[in-house]
Design an enzyme around this catalytic site. Structure first.
Site, mmCIF file in Angstrom:
data_model
loop_
_atom_site.group_PDB
_atom_site.id
_atom_site.type_symbol
_atom_site.label_atom_id
_atom_site.label_comp_id
_atom_site.label_asym_id
_atom_site.label_seq_id
_atom_site.Cartn_x
_atom_site.Cartn_y
_atom_site.Cartn_z
ATOM 1 N N GLU A 173 0.813 -1.232 0.000
ATOM 2 C CA GLU A 173 0.000 0.000 0.000
ATOM 3 C C GLU A 173 0.840 1.272 0.000
ATOM 4 O O GLU A 173 0.660 2.175 0.824
ATOM 5 C CB GLU A 173 -0.970 -0.050 1.191
ATOM 6 C CG GLU A 173 -1.867 -1.297 1.134
ATOM 7 C CD GLU A 173 -2.742 -1.501 2.353
ATOM 8 O OE1 GLU A 173 -2.857 -0.585 3.179
ATOM 9 O OE2 GLU A 173 -3.320 -2.603 2.485
ATOM 10 N N ASN A 214 2.092 -4.841 -3.373
ATOM 11 C CA ASN A 214 0.750 -5.300 -3.012
ATOM 12 C C ASN A 214 -0.112 -4.101 -2.627
ATOM 13 O O ASN A 214 0.353 -3.225 -1.883
ATOM 14 C CB ASN A 214 0.850 -6.278 -1.825
ATOM 15 C CG ASN A 214 -0.471 -6.947 -1.474
ATOM 16 O OD1 ASN A 214 -1.105 -7.561 -2.320
ATOM 17 N ND2 ASN A 214 -0.893 -6.808 -0.217
ATOM 18 N N HIS A 250 -10.205 -6.452 -2.124
ATOM 19 C CA HIS A 250 -11.218 -6.168 -1.097
ATOM 20 C C HIS A 250 -12.383 -5.422 -1.773
ATOM 21 O O HIS A 250 -12.276 -4.238 -2.095
ATOM 22 C CB HIS A 250 -10.630 -5.307 0.027
ATOM 23 C CG HIS A 250 -9.585 -6.004 0.831
ATOM 24 N ND1 HIS A 250 -9.837 -7.125 1.595
ATOM 25 C CD2 HIS A 250 -8.260 -5.745 0.993
ATOM 26 C CE1 HIS A 250 -8.734 -7.526 2.214
ATOM 27 N NE2 HIS A 250 -7.754 -6.712 1.846
ATOM 28 N N GLU A 279 -5.891 -10.874 -1.406
ATOM 29 C CA GLU A 279 -6.699 -10.654 -0.197
ATOM 30 C C GLU A 279 -8.207 -10.563 -0.510
ATOM 31 O O GLU A 279 -8.912 -9.752 0.034
ATOM 32 C CB GLU A 279 -6.252 -9.368 0.519
ATOM 33 C CG GLU A 279 -4.764 -9.298 0.799
ATOM 34 C CD GLU A 279 -4.346 -8.087 1.599
ATOM 35 O OE1 GLU A 279 -5.239 -7.393 2.152
ATOM 36 O OE2 GLU A 279 -3.147 -7.806 1.695
ATOM 37 N N ASP A 281 -12.007 -10.512 -0.664
ATOM 38 C CA ASP A 281 -13.227 -10.692 0.113
ATOM 39 C C ASP A 281 -14.254 -9.711 -0.451
ATOM 40 O O ASP A 281 -13.902 -8.730 -1.103
ATOM 41 C CB ASP A 281 -13.044 -10.539 1.623
ATOM 42 C CG ASP A 281 -12.322 -9.272 2.065
ATOM 43 O OD1 ASP A 281 -11.663 -9.303 3.124
ATOM 44 O OD2 ASP A 281 -12.410 -8.239 1.358
HETATM 45 O O1 G3I Z 1 -2.635 -8.724 18.757
HETATM 46 C C1 G3I Z 1 -3.395 -7.685 19.402
HETATM 47 C C2 G3I Z 1 -3.922 -8.176 20.735
HETATM 48 O O2 G3I Z 1 -2.830 -8.436 21.604
HETATM 49 C C3 G3I Z 1 -4.844 -7.119 21.323
HETATM 50 O O3 G3I Z 1 -5.411 -7.619 22.523
HETATM 51 C C4 G3I Z 1 -5.945 -6.804 20.311
HETATM 52 C C5 G3I Z 1 -6.919 -5.756 20.825
HETATM 53 O O4 G3I Z 1 -6.296 -4.501 20.726
HETATM 54 O O5 G3I Z 1 -5.359 -6.305 19.088
HETATM 55 C C6 G3I Z 1 -4.558 -7.301 18.496
HETATM 56 O O6 G3I Z 1 -3.986 -6.784 17.314
HETATM 57 C C7 G3I Z 1 -4.929 -6.684 16.239
HETATM 58 C C8 G3I Z 1 -4.349 -7.463 15.043
HETATM 59 O O7 G3I Z 1 -5.195 -7.308 13.890
HETATM 60 C C9 G3I Z 1 -4.226 -8.962 15.349
HETATM 61 O O8 G3I Z 1 -5.495 -9.490 15.597
HETATM 62 C C10 G3I Z 1 -5.059 -5.213 15.862
HETATM 63 O O9 G3I Z 1 -5.719 -4.543 16.910
HETATM 64 C C11 G3I Z 1 -5.862 -5.078 14.576
HETATM 65 O O10 G3I Z 1 -5.832 -3.736 14.130
HETATM 66 C C12 G3I Z 1 -5.248 -5.937 13.487
HETATM 67 O O11 G3I Z 1 -6.079 -5.856 12.327
HETATM 68 C C13 G3I Z 1 -5.477 -6.342 11.117
HETATM 69 C C14 G3I Z 1 -5.384 -5.178 10.123
HETATM 70 O O12 G3I Z 1 -4.809 -5.663 8.894
HETATM 71 C C15 G3I Z 1 -4.514 -4.078 10.668
HETATM 72 O O13 G3I Z 1 -4.551 -2.990 9.742
HETATM 73 C C16 G3I Z 1 -6.395 -7.393 10.520
HETATM 74 O O14 G3I Z 1 -6.438 -8.540 11.381
HETATM 75 C C17 G3I Z 1 -5.879 -7.820 9.150
HETATM 76 O O15 G3I Z 1 -6.817 -8.681 8.499
HETATM 77 C C18 G3I Z 1 -5.684 -6.602 8.248
HETATM 78 O O16 G3I Z 1 -5.108 -7.044 7.064
HETATM 79 C C19 G3I Z 1 -4.790 -6.019 6.110
HETATM 80 C C20 G3I Z 1 -3.579 -6.481 5.329
HETATM 81 O O17 G3I Z 1 -2.514 -6.750 6.216
HETATM 82 C C21 G3I Z 1 -3.197 -5.463 4.277
HETATM 83 N N1 G3I Z 1 -4.325 -5.209 3.373
HETATM 84 C C22 G3I Z 1 -5.543 -4.758 4.087
HETATM 85 C C23 G3I Z 1 -5.950 -5.807 5.119
HETATM 86 C C24 G3I Z 1 -7.234 -5.406 5.807
HETATM 87 O O18 G3I Z 1 -7.029 -4.231 6.551
#
Ligand code: G3I
Length: 369
Positions: A173, A214, A250, A279, A281
């Protein structure tokens, strides 16, 4: 009333059938001369005939704690992507101290299930470790030190996984929705050359792994994908080892579908690039009604068919295969239902449509390696 615009992929399906040579009339919905392909197979098995790996992003907590999730992740897919555990904040939570645990578990799972691993991601502006963002913010990490930290991180990570990763999302990105280089700490501190440097450092650590850009909203022909087309041409013209472009996929049923996706995929292919849907969905504004169910099928099918008619499209990955563990509802209030399986792991029409697309399409695409 929700504005639902059904994808025009119906027309594309007909076009694609004509292209594929599948006779949708004489012998029913089966490819012409070939023995009819049963659709009662997994996506990974149906993808084999096309030399196409069908993947999923993997939630490591679900993989450890949900047996149904684990079984399906291993049986339905031939590639996996770490949804989060190969990102900088997870791999290097403290400066210079790596935690490979979860990422190595995914690599081991993939090896045990005959799957390839798509590495995600060496460099992004999100999910950076706190020590790094704080250091840049308070000025204790200057541009020169930041460049050194980035080089070290990329070389350490690519070296650790050398021989185990199929392709890396080297940068994620880096172009914004105005088709400009995204305004991040990387651009501000290091200048636009950081992108080429990241690719060169990754190549320095592993002479073989395929290296990708990507991004999202580059499925069809638009200003952003035009910007990537120009960026890739410039990078490759400068000898930067860009092997492929990851098209995230997406989509939302409340938006117009990228109906010129095939044209877009094919133009990157014509540059000699690999493409991959990284990715996919298709989300909707809840509650789900019939038009959205149909539009979701069209959305997944549009992306898959664009990949199938593109010679070097090597992977089609969904960003979480079940609604039970899917990022959308946590990021878009009132939206969801984005995966091909529901929260009870039941297949949706979109899943069946993808199996039909894979069964109908002609066989191996001619690819010079
Ligand atoms: O690991 C912590 C945990 O310790 C904590 O308790 C919890 C609550 O705050 O947060 C957890 O981290 C989260 C992480 O996912 C793991 O679950 C983050 O808050 C959360 O923001 C993060 O979201 C991810 C997101 O990227 C971040 O921008 C999504 O799972 C993931 O699917 C998403 O994936 C991205 C790709 O990497 C890039 N393309 C877009 C895609 C969707 O945003």
């Amino acid at each position: 009333m929700k504005a639902i615009r059904i994808a025009m992929a119906g027309a594309l399906t007909a076009t694609a059938l004509a292209t594929f040579g599948a006779s949708a009339t004489a012998t029913g919905p089966y490819p012409g001369p070939d023995r009819p392909q049963s659709i009662d197979q997994s996506l990974r098995d149906l993808g084999k005939r096309h030399d196409l790996r069908i993947g999923t992003a993997v939630d490591m907590s679900a993989l450890a704690n949900d047996a149904t999730y684990r079984d399906m992740a291993g049986s339905e897919f031939s590639a996996v992507t770490a949804e989060n555990v190969m990102k900088w904040e997870v791999l290097e939570p403290q400066r210079g101290t790596y935690d490979w645990t979860a990422a190595d578990q995914l690599v081991a799972f993939a090896r045990a299930h005959g799957q390839r691993v798509h590495g995600h991601t060496l460099l992004w502006h999100n999910q950076l470790p706190g020590w790094l963002t704080a250091g840049v913010a308070d000025g204790s990490i200057d541009a020169e030190e930041l460049r050194g930290l980035l080089r070290t991180h990329i070389i350490d990570v690519v070296s650790h996984f050398r021989g185990k990763i199929w392709h890396w999302d080297v940068v994620n990105e880096v172009i914004d929705d105005n088709a400009q280089l995204r305004d991040t700490i990387w651009l501000r501190q290091l200048g636009p050359g950081y992108i080429a440097d990241a690719f060169r450092w990754a190549r320095e650590a592993d002479p073989r792994v395929k290296l990708y850009l990507n991004d999202y909203n580059i499925e069809g022909v638009n200003a952003k994908s035009d910007a990537y087309y120009d960026l890739v041409k410039r990078l490759r013209g400068d000898g930067v080892p860009v092997a492929g472009i990851g098209i995230q996929g997406h989509l939302g049923t409340q938006y117009g579908p990228p109906t010129n996706a095939p044209e877009n995929f094919l133009r990157f292919d014509a540059l000699g690039l690999e493409t991959a849907v990284t990715e996919a969905d298709v989300r909707s504004v809840m509650p789900i009604e019939n038009p959205e169910i149909s539009a979701q099928s069209h959305g997944f099918s549009l992306l898959l068919q664009a990949c199938l008619i593109t010679p070097r499209c090597v992977m089609f990955t969904v960003w979480g295969f079940t609604d039970r563990y899917q990022w959308v509802s946590g990021f878009f209030d009132g939206q969801g239902w984005a995966a091909p399986f529901d929260e009870n792991f039941a297949p949706k029409p979109a899943y069946q449509q993808m199996r039909v697309d894979l069964a109908l399409a002609n066989g191996p695409r001619k690819r010079d390696r």
